[in-house]
Design an enzyme around this catalytic site. Structure first.
Site, PDB file in Angstrom:
ATOM      1  N   ASP A 108      29.695   1.646  56.964  1.00  0.00           N
ATOM      2  CA  ASP A 108      30.063   0.962  58.121  1.00  0.00           C
ATOM      3  C   ASP A 108      30.634  -0.234  57.722  1.00  0.00           C
ATOM      4  O   ASP A 108      30.356  -1.038  56.806  1.00  0.00           O
ATOM      5  CB  ASP A 108      28.815   0.633  59.088  1.00  0.00           C
ATOM      6  CG  ASP A 108      28.736   1.724  60.108  1.00  0.00           C
ATOM      7  OD1 ASP A 108      27.852   2.875  59.663  1.00  0.00           O
ATOM      8  OD2 ASP A 108      29.087   1.542  61.344  1.00  0.00           O
ATOM      9  N   ASP A 210      32.613  -0.820  63.013  1.00  0.00           N
ATOM     10  CA  ASP A 210      31.707  -0.841  63.942  1.00  0.00           C
ATOM     11  C   ASP A 210      32.232  -1.752  65.017  1.00  0.00           C
ATOM     12  O   ASP A 210      32.492  -2.850  64.733  1.00  0.00           O
ATOM     13  CB  ASP A 210      30.475  -1.504  63.483  1.00  0.00           C
ATOM     14  CG  ASP A 210      29.278  -1.896  64.362  1.00  0.00           C
ATOM     15  OD1 ASP A 210      28.577  -0.782  65.023  1.00  0.00           O
ATOM     16  OD2 ASP A 210      28.887  -2.886  64.473  1.00  0.00           O
ATOM     17  N   GLU A 267      35.262   2.509  66.005  1.00  0.00           N
ATOM     18  CA  GLU A 267      34.387   2.729  67.354  1.00  0.00           C
ATOM     19  C   GLU A 267      35.240   1.912  68.411  1.00  0.00           C
ATOM     20  O   GLU A 267      34.919   0.780  68.328  1.00  0.00           O
ATOM     21  CB  GLU A 267      33.034   1.917  66.967  1.00  0.00           C
ATOM     22  CG  GLU A 267      32.062   2.457  67.950  1.00  0.00           C
ATOM     23  CD  GLU A 267      30.614   1.760  68.127  1.00  0.00           C
ATOM     24  OE1 GLU A 267      29.866   2.070  68.842  1.00  0.00           O
ATOM     25  OE2 GLU A 267      30.672   0.660  67.412  1.00  0.00           O
ATOM     26  N   HIS A 339      23.716   8.277  65.827  1.00  0.00           N
ATOM     27  CA  HIS A 339      22.358   7.275  65.772  1.00  0.00           C
ATOM     28  C   HIS A 339      22.186   6.376  66.854  1.00  0.00           C
ATOM     29  O   HIS A 339      21.220   5.643  66.963  1.00  0.00           O
ATOM     30  CB  HIS A 339      22.582   6.269  64.706  1.00  0.00           C
ATOM     31  CG  HIS A 339      23.699   5.196  64.757  1.00  0.00           C
ATOM     32  ND1 HIS A 339      24.806   5.661  64.700  1.00  0.00           N
ATOM     33  CD2 HIS A 339      23.818   4.087  64.923  1.00  0.00           C
ATOM     34  CE1 HIS A 339      25.770   4.633  64.766  1.00  0.00           C
ATOM     35  NE2 HIS A 339      24.972   3.435  64.911  1.00  0.00           N
ATOM     36  N   ASP A 340      23.025   6.454  68.089  1.00  0.00           N
ATOM     37  CA  ASP A 340      22.850   5.577  69.202  1.00  0.00           C
ATOM     38  C   ASP A 340      22.651   6.265  70.543  1.00  0.00           C
ATOM     39  O   ASP A 340      22.563   5.700  71.435  1.00  0.00           O
ATOM     40  CB  ASP A 340      24.291   4.642  69.474  1.00  0.00           C
ATOM     41  CG  ASP A 340      24.562   3.559  68.520  1.00  0.00           C
ATOM     42  OD1 ASP A 340      23.570   3.015  67.810  1.00  0.00           O
ATOM     43  OD2 ASP A 340      25.458   3.363  68.316  1.00  0.00           O
TER      44      ASP A 340
HETATM   45  C1  GLC Z   1      27.425  -0.084  67.093  1.00  0.00           C
HETATM   46  C2  GLC Z   1      26.343   0.519  66.233  1.00  0.00           C
HETATM   47  C3  GLC Z   1      25.012   0.302  67.005  1.00  0.00           C
HETATM   48  C4  GLC Z   1      24.829  -1.210  66.597  1.00  0.00           C
HETATM   49  C5  GLC Z   1      25.937  -1.968  67.531  1.00  0.00           C
HETATM   50  C6  GLC Z   1      25.856  -3.382  67.039  1.00  0.00           C
HETATM   51  O1  GLC Z   1      27.388   0.142  68.339  1.00  0.00           O
HETATM   52  O2  GLC Z   1      26.636   1.859  66.301  1.00  0.00           O
HETATM   53  O3  GLC Z   1      24.003   0.882  66.156  1.00  0.00           O
HETATM   54  O4  GLC Z   1      23.829  -1.755  67.451  1.00  0.00           O
HETATM   55  O5  GLC Z   1      27.198  -1.587  66.993  1.00  0.00           O
HETATM   56  O6  GLC Z   1      26.347  -3.460  65.701  1.00  0.00           O
END
Ligand code: GLC
Ligand code: CA
Length: 565
Positions: A108, A210, A267, A339-340
């Site tokens: 990441d 991210d 993302e 993971h979210d």
């Molecule tokens: C992204 C990640 C998440 C995190 C957020 C802040 O959405 O996938 O797990 O909490 O960014 O970094």
């Protein structure tokens, strides 16, 4: 229907086009030293497992030094590894051991924000007007009023008091321990490029970038119409209005990404209408980006209590719309778990219909879409949501926040627990279930987050050499996607929907050197579907049975087939 048009066959080929990504949540993958937390040595010990599955690119969630306010997405040093996970040497070894096995590692890149314990932020607190103060968004409270009324992604205002400076506030899109970096400052961007090059020099093959759509803020700060009783407004409203993110992304891509032949997975959600080519086109900022369409479907700004379930038709329509959008532009990265989010099988299949067959069916329909398939750890063995747990056992603070959002909306404590159990990020963060031994073989002692109690039935060891298991099915899917006779078609072949109007049917062609039909009966009742051509061969079937006569295909409940025509 006559199938033609193989236009994408001549797009410029990249090394990652035909690859399969396996996402690792390091804290919960494998604990090598018995402290209850997964680590790098643990990943190294399981590399052969991932290799045997057939995945190529490992995406590992953050392992940098971090106070873990947001499970490592709050980084206090970009140039090292958190001791909980190991050392920089361990990381180098993980990269070289992966290379030995023909696998690639990406991590990441978390640069929308850092940790409030990062040196930059500490210095900013010491001297808000100095060099490092300008790395962040620091503002004065004027006449008792915050600079604007935006609500952070984890709830509450995006502004918190700057430690040691009553009267000053700093901006955080996420947790208050995640101050946003000010990308308007060229020095910040230089720091980001330095970080990227450092890790590429260590052998990473790319990044998952991210929260990147948050780097551009609408300035000067201003209020928007409040959308909840808290008087705040969801950040997406600002993001729809703000212009110019492309300048930052274009610079990063031209100066860094394009100079090295890397895989960059963005993302990105809610990109501007018509801007998809800028993101994932031939000359786009990223190699690919997640297809969030099924994922965001039915979500509501009011909170989790207001989310709508996703029906089979919804799921299909979301995927198909994305496939059409990306046509002749580039690749989406397709996923059902990460993971979210809750487990895909719990979200995209009706509760009472969870079975080996339905799990395999869902796997089939997303896996053969055009794009880069991602498998999140445990998905390949059919791991399920953790379900309802008492409030004090919840680790995910966004779930805790949503508990109170539900209570404020008038739900009882039991109802609120039930609501958050559906979307709680802990659902997918429970330890990987390796075997039926205590703690699922993940660790020799109680792990940081409780193991899902279903581990005696659902685990790698029991599924490994079991022909009918979910794991065996994933291996078959991967083998098929990589089979040299079909790989080109699965990678570059056109996506063409098959009867997208039939209720609870999800079916499409992939058409290239071969013509392939992926067809799934997305319901528990059996049914008959008329094919338009005689299949030559069954490439994959989640049942032992297959019944076809005069183009009439009989499908059992949740049966999925991959047919060569
Ligand atoms: C992204 C990640 C998440 C995190 C957020 C802040 O959405 O996938 O797990 O909490 O960014 O970094
Ligand atoms: Ca450990």
């Amino acid at each position: 229907m006559e199938i033609q048009a193989k236009e994408d066959m001549d797009m410029q080929k990249k090394w990652w086009h035909d690859k399969i990504v396996y996402q690792i949540y390091p804290k919960s993958f494998f604990d090598s030293n018995g402290d209850g937390i997964g680590d790098i040595q643990g990943i190294i010990q399981k590399l052969d497992y991932i290799k045997s599955l057939g995945a190529d690119i490992l995406w590992i969630c953050p392992m940098y030094p971090s106070p873990m306010a947001d499970q490592g997405y709050d980084i206090s040093d970009y140039y090292n590894i958190d001791p909980t996970f190991g050392t920089l040497d361990d990381m180098d070894r993980l990269i070289s051991e992966s290379k030995k096995r023909g696998m690639y590692v990406i991590m990441d890149l978390v640069v929308n924000h850092c940790s409030d314990e990062h040196e930059w932020f500490r210095k900013a607190c010491q001297e808000p007007g100095g060099k490092y103060g300008k790395y962040f968004y620091i503002e004065d409270i004027k006449d008792g009023k915050l600079p604007c009324n935006w609500r952070g992604i984890f709830g509450g205002s995006v502004w918190s008091e700057l430690p040691g400076h009553p009267g000053k506030v700093y901006l955080h899109t996420f947790h208050k321990k995640q101050p946003d970096l000010n990308w308007e400052n060229p020095k910040v961007r230089q720091e980001v490029y330095k970080i990227i090059n450092f890790w590429l020099d260590h052998g990473l093959s790319g990044f998952r970038v991210d929260a990147i759509v948050n780097i551009k803020k609408k300035l000067p700060f201003k209020d928007y119409a409040p959308d909840r009783p808290d008087g705040l407004c969801d950040l997406t409203v600002m993001k729809k209005e703000v212009e110019g993110i492309g300048e930052f992304l274009g610079e990063m891509s031209d100066l860094i990404f394009k100079k090295r032949d890397i895989f960059v997975l963005g993302e990105v959600s809610n990109e501007r209408e018509g801007s998809l080519p800028d993101y994932i086109g031939e000359n786009g900022y990223f190699s690919t980006m997640f297809d969030f369409a099924p994922n965001v479907f039915g979500k509501s700004e009011k909170g989790w209590f207001d989310y709508m379930p996703v029906t089979p038709d919804n799921y299909r329509d979301c995927c198909f719309t994305s496939q059409e959008r990306a046509k002749n532009i580039g690749f989406f990265a397709n996923f059902i778990d990460n993971h979210d989010e809750p487990r895909g099988i719990n979200r995209y299949l009706p509760d009472h219909d969870l079975s080996l067959e339905s799990k395999k069916m869902l796997a089939t329909v997303y896996f053969f879409l055009k794009g880069i398939p991602i498998i999140y750890q445990g998905q390949e063995i059919g791991m399920e949501n953790r379900g309802v747990v008492p409030l004090e056992k919840i680790d995910d603070f966004s779930a805790i926040d949503q508990y109170y959002v539900s209570i404020d909306a008038g739900f009882s404590p039991e109802e609120a627990l039930e609501i958050i159990s559906k979307y709680n990020r802990d659902n997918v963060r429970t330890p990987m279930q390796w075997n039926a031994e205590p703690y699922a073989g993940f660790s020799s002692r109680a792990p940081w987050l409780e193991v899902n109690p279903n581990y005696p039935e659902i685990n790698v060891s029991s599924e490994l050499n079991t022909p009918g298991s979910v794991l065996s099915y994933y291996k078959k899917m991967i083998l098929l996607r990589k089979n040299l006779d079909y790989a080109n078609t699965f990678t570059y072949g056109e996506f063409i929907p098959f009867h997208p109007d039939i209720h609870n049917l999800m079916a499409y062609y992939r058409s290239g050197d071969k013509d392939i039909l992926i067809i799934a009966n997305y319901q528990k009742d059996a049914r008959t579907i008329m094919l338009s051509r005689e299949p030559k061969q069954i490439l994959l079937n989640n049942y032992d049975k297959f019944s076809l006569s005069n183009l009439e295909l009989n499908l059992l409940g949740y049966q999925a087939l991959v047919l060569e025509l």
